[in-house]
Design a protein around this motif. Sequence first.
Motif, short mmCIF file in Angstrom:
data_model
loop_
_atom_site.label_atom_id
_atom_site.label_comp_id
_atom_site.label_asym_id
_atom_site.label_seq_id
_atom_site.Cartn_x
_atom_site.Cartn_y
_atom_site.Cartn_z
N ASN A 42 3.26 76.15 68.82
CA ASN A 42 2.72 77.37 68.21
C ASN A 42 1.64 76.97 67.21
OD1 ASN A 42 4.90 79.37 69.28
ND2 ASN A 42 6.05 77.69 68.36
N ARG A 43 0.42 76.85 67.66
CA ARG A 43 -0.63 76.22 66.86
C ARG A 43 -1.56 77.21 66.19
NH1 ARG A 43 -3.46 71.77 70.36
NH2 ARG A 43 -4.39 71.37 68.31
N THR A 44 -1.45 78.51 66.49
CA THR A 44 -2.28 79.50 65.80
C THR A 44 -1.50 80.09 64.63
OG1 THR A 44 -1.51 81.35 67.18
CG2 THR A 44 -3.40 80.07 67.99
N ALA A 46 3.55 82.22 62.47
CA ALA A 46 4.25 83.30 61.78
C ALA A 46 5.35 83.89 62.65
CB ALA A 46 3.24 84.37 61.37
N GLY A 47 5.05 84.11 63.93
CA GLY A 47 6.05 84.66 64.82
C GLY A 47 7.24 83.74 65.01
N TYR A 48 6.99 82.44 65.06
CA TYR A 48 8.06 81.46 65.27
C TYR A 48 9.04 81.44 64.10
CZ TYR A 48 10.36 76.95 66.12
OH TYR A 48 11.29 75.96 66.32
N ILE A 49 8.52 81.54 62.87
CA ILE A 49 9.40 81.44 61.70
C ILE A 49 9.84 82.81 61.19
CG2 ILE A 49 8.35 79.26 61.03
CD1 ILE A 49 6.86 80.68 58.84
N GLY A 50 9.38 83.89 61.85
CA GLY A 50 9.82 85.22 61.47
C GLY A 50 9.18 85.76 60.22
N VAL A 61 0.17 86.99 56.84
CA VAL A 61 -0.31 86.89 55.45
C VAL A 61 0.68 86.15 54.57
CG1 VAL A 61 -1.73 88.97 55.61
CG2 VAL A 61 0.67 89.17 54.95
N ASP A 62 1.95 86.11 54.99
CA ASP A 62 2.97 85.47 54.16
C ASP A 62 2.99 83.95 54.28
OD1 ASP A 62 3.76 87.99 53.36
OD2 ASP A 62 5.34 88.16 54.89
N ILE A 63 2.28 83.42 55.27
CA ILE A 63 2.30 81.96 55.44
C ILE A 63 0.99 81.32 55.00
CG2 ILE A 63 3.99 82.10 57.30
CD1 ILE A 63 1.69 81.55 59.26
#
Length: 466
Positions: free
Chosen positions: A242-244, A249-253, A257-259
């Motif tokens: 998951n490089r984008t 963000a989707g992988y870690i839930g 903007v939060d990452i």
Amino acid sequence: MGKTYLLRALVEQCGGFYFGATAGTEAESLRQFSAALAEYSGSPVAFSFHTWDDAISYLFGLASPENGTTGGTRPERPFLVVIDEFPYLVKVAPELPSLIQRLIDRFQVEESRMRLLLCGSAMSVMGGLLASTAPLRGRAQLELVVRPFGYRAAADFWSVADTPALAARLHAVVGGTPAYRRQFLADDIPAGMHDFDDWVCRTVLSPFSPLFREARYLLAEEADIRDTALYHSVLAAVAQGNRTRGGIAGYIGRKSVDISHPLNVLEDSHLLAREPDIFRAGKSQYRITEPLINFYEAVMRPAWARLESGQAAEVWARSAERFAAQVAGPHFEAVCREYVLGPGRSLLSTSLGEVGGGVVTDPKERRQIQIDVAVVEPGSGSRRPAVTVLGEAKWGTVMGMSHLERLMRARDLLAGRGMDTTRCGLACFSAAGFSDALRAEAERGGVLLIGLDELYGRAMPAMVLP
């Protein structure tokens, strides 16, 4: 990387004062610094500085002209001062950079002999010393990052350059960090390809090996990283492909903007690199820069409990596919780009443009063509941007005509978008080899084939790109 080794060798050769800081309270750190300064000065009694202002002022005073003259006429050689692991001191005494800046400004007027080297392993802290409104901004004459060996130098260092297949796998695991061979593994080197699996199990995957927890320590030593669980999750997302930003963000839930903060911190720490898409403005992908961390996140972290219980052989036997897809494959792509930037530069008869990777969209086929290695020369004036190299890299796949046809299609699509492809050469990089049909096409001058022997300088490519 051997930073402390280099610094100590420099002080030994040139003379001067060396102080290696350790993690401690402000009072203890100041006491250690005072003791080291007293020993260097030959004082029969220990110094007792009450503040860092007093200690740093005394240090700079040693470099004043009156303390470095011969016969009162000519200053002696520069006074070398090395403060290693400076981030430990800044953490407990944040005023230190301001104190040093004030003394630099004052003693420069007096033509001080001081030559001060501030060094540290925490990349985010060291980079921040010269950033934006930092006190030391504009005062440094040198900013040097001691980087790991490139893949060819690492092969020489590990004494495996004569076996490219082994060198490539070894570099995908431990990268080019010199200390991992001698200080961490006591010169335990794989005896050959037949020994690589056993070597991984007895070193990196063994809970008794210093390398076993090194990836965790690399992350923990960065001062700006506090929630290590979040940062490990970000790195794990990248290691899983998951490089984008959206994919991470989707992988870690989390929301994208939060990452932003963890991504920025990992970039500042040189643990993540954001690589722009060379064909699509505004698009980019992230890549883990330290191979050992990528290996940890992809192979070790998912099976950590089993590895701690001594099941290295079982875990490694089940990790072959994951190692190839998530570790060796992406690493091989990065090595191919490094090759084009360095040893492969001679393959280009034109000036070398920007080297990177990107995606070419094929609207007719409704697909995206991933280009692993590309060289693009920027346009200027009436001259269009020119694509001089399009390449695909495969770790475990024997490349054939289908790969070449995909590159040819990408070249046509880029030409249709207004880019100059008249001098665009096509290149296939493979660690597993090439089909007979593709080799025959290469002999006719249709494509450049580069395998492990060419990457490691044991063979020369059969042709030169336009």
